[in-house]
Design a protein around this motif. Structure first.
Motif, PDB file in Angstrom:
ATOM      1  N   ALA A  55      13.123  -3.364  -2.295  1.00  0.00           N
ATOM      2  CA  ALA A  55      13.289  -1.980  -1.858  1.00  0.00           C
ATOM      3  C   ALA A  55      14.051  -1.184  -2.918  1.00  0.00           C
ATOM      4  N   GLY A  56      15.023  -1.825  -3.557  1.00  0.00           N
ATOM      5  CA  GLY A  56      15.748  -1.183  -4.649  1.00  0.00           C
ATOM      6  C   GLY A  56      14.842  -0.884  -5.830  1.00  0.00           C
ATOM      7  N   GLU A  57      13.918  -1.782  -6.125  1.00  0.00           N
ATOM      8  CA  GLU A  57      12.978  -1.552  -7.218  1.00  0.00           C
ATOM      9  C   GLU A  57      12.034  -0.396  -6.889  1.00  0.00           C
ATOM     10  N   LEU A  58      11.675  -0.245  -5.624  1.00  0.00           N
ATOM     11  CA  LEU A  58      10.868   0.901  -5.204  1.00  0.00           C
ATOM     12  C   LEU A  58      11.677   2.190  -5.382  1.00  0.00           C
ATOM     13  N   LEU A  59      12.917   2.165  -4.956  1.00  0.00           N
ATOM     14  CA  LEU A  59      13.790   3.332  -5.102  1.00  0.00           C
ATOM     15  C   LEU A  59      13.973   3.709  -6.567  1.00  0.00           C
ATOM     16  N   ALA A  68       2.633   5.164 -12.701  1.00  0.00           N
ATOM     17  CA  ALA A  68       3.639   5.263 -11.642  1.00  0.00           C
ATOM     18  C   ALA A  68       3.036   4.869 -10.298  1.00  0.00           C
ATOM     19  N   ALA A  69       1.811   5.280 -10.034  1.00  0.00           N
ATOM     20  CA  ALA A  69       1.152   4.939  -8.767  1.00  0.00           C
ATOM     21  C   ALA A  69       0.971   3.431  -8.635  1.00  0.00           C
ATOM     22  N   ARG A  70       0.601   2.770  -9.720  1.00  0.00           N
ATOM     23  CA  ARG A  70       0.467   1.312  -9.693  1.00  0.00           C
ATOM     24  C   ARG A  70       1.810   0.659  -9.412  1.00  0.00           C
ATOM     25  N   ASP A 110       2.695  -1.649  -6.220  1.00  0.00           N
ATOM     26  CA  ASP A 110       3.214  -3.008  -6.425  1.00  0.00           C
ATOM     27  C   ASP A 110       4.532  -3.220  -5.675  1.00  0.00           C
ATOM     28  N   GLU A 111       5.422  -2.260  -5.751  1.00  0.00           N
ATOM     29  CA  GLU A 111       6.723  -2.417  -5.076  1.00  0.00           C
ATOM     30  C   GLU A 111       6.576  -2.321  -3.559  1.00  0.00           C
ATOM     31  N   VAL A 112       5.700  -1.445  -3.084  1.00  0.00           N
ATOM     32  CA  VAL A 112       5.423  -1.393  -1.641  1.00  0.00           C
ATOM     33  C   VAL A 112       4.886  -2.745  -1.182  1.00  0.00           C
ATOM     34  N   LEU A 144       6.657  -5.194   1.547  1.00  0.00           N
ATOM     35  CA  LEU A 144       5.916  -5.618   2.743  1.00  0.00           C
ATOM     36  C   LEU A 144       5.760  -7.137   2.783  1.00  0.00           C
ATOM     37  N   ALA A 145       5.511  -7.754   1.651  1.00  0.00           N
ATOM     38  CA  ALA A 145       5.356  -9.213   1.607  1.00  0.00           C
ATOM     39  C   ALA A 145       6.630  -9.909   2.083  1.00  0.00           C
ATOM     40  N   TYR A 146       7.769  -9.491   1.561  1.00  0.00           N
ATOM     41  CA  TYR A 146       9.018 -10.130   1.996  1.00  0.00           C
ATOM     42  C   TYR A 146       9.335  -9.825   3.450  1.00  0.00           C
ATOM     43  N   LEU A 147       9.035  -8.611   3.906  1.00  0.00           N
ATOM     44  CA  LEU A 147       9.263  -8.281   5.314  1.00  0.00           C
ATOM     45  C   LEU A 147       8.387  -9.144   6.220  1.00  0.00           C
ATOM     46  N   LEU A 148       7.112  -9.304   5.864  1.00  0.00           N
ATOM     47  CA  LEU A 148       6.219 -10.136   6.684  1.00  0.00           C
ATOM     48  C   LEU A 148       6.647 -11.599   6.656  1.00  0.00           C
ATOM     49  N   GLN A 149       7.105 -12.078   5.509  1.00  0.00           N
ATOM     50  CA  GLN A 149       7.573 -13.467   5.437  1.00  0.00           C
ATOM     51  C   GLN A 149       8.836 -13.650   6.283  1.00  0.00           C
TER      52      GLN A 149
END
Length: 112
Positions: A40-44, A64-66, A70-72, A76-81
């Motif tokens: 989430a910090g990397e997204l920020l 930037a969109a890529r 990627d960060e989203v 999401l991957a860590y949240l789902l795990q």
């Protein structure tokens, strides 16, 4: 990749990916919550020094969109795990939270 993705299917794929690499011992609630925070910090970080106008246009820049996607995905991957490990249904948790928030924060004028 199927156009009809489901949360359980993504959770299964993430679990299989981790199992194939013997990462399950490291996927503790604490470690997954920590990793989620880092991602989430990397997204920020993408938005850190942008003006509101620049932030609103970030997806118009291909690179930037890529990075945002990627960060989203990482968040999401860590949240789902984390949800898998803790046996939390993320969609049900969100629906219940929305219901509580609707009660706590009624719309102005009392309407929906």
């Amino acid at each position: 990749m199927s156009d009809e993705l489901t949360v359980p299917e993504l959770q299964r794929r993430l679990a299989e990916f981790a199992a194939a690499r013997n990462w399950q011992p490291f996927h503790t609630p604490k470690n997954l919550a920590s990793a989620l925070t880092v991602e989430a910090g990397e997204l920020l970080e993408i938005f850190q020094w942008l003006t509101p106008e620049q932030a609103g246009a970030v997806m118009a820049d291909t690179d930037a969109a890529r990075r945002v996607r990627d960060e989203v995905a990482d968040v999401l991957a860590y949240l789902l795990q984390l949800c898998t490990v803790l046996e939390v249904d993320p969609l049900r948790a969100l629906a219940e939270k929305i219901e509580r928030n609707e009660s706590r924060f009624p719309a102005a004028g009392g309407g929906s």
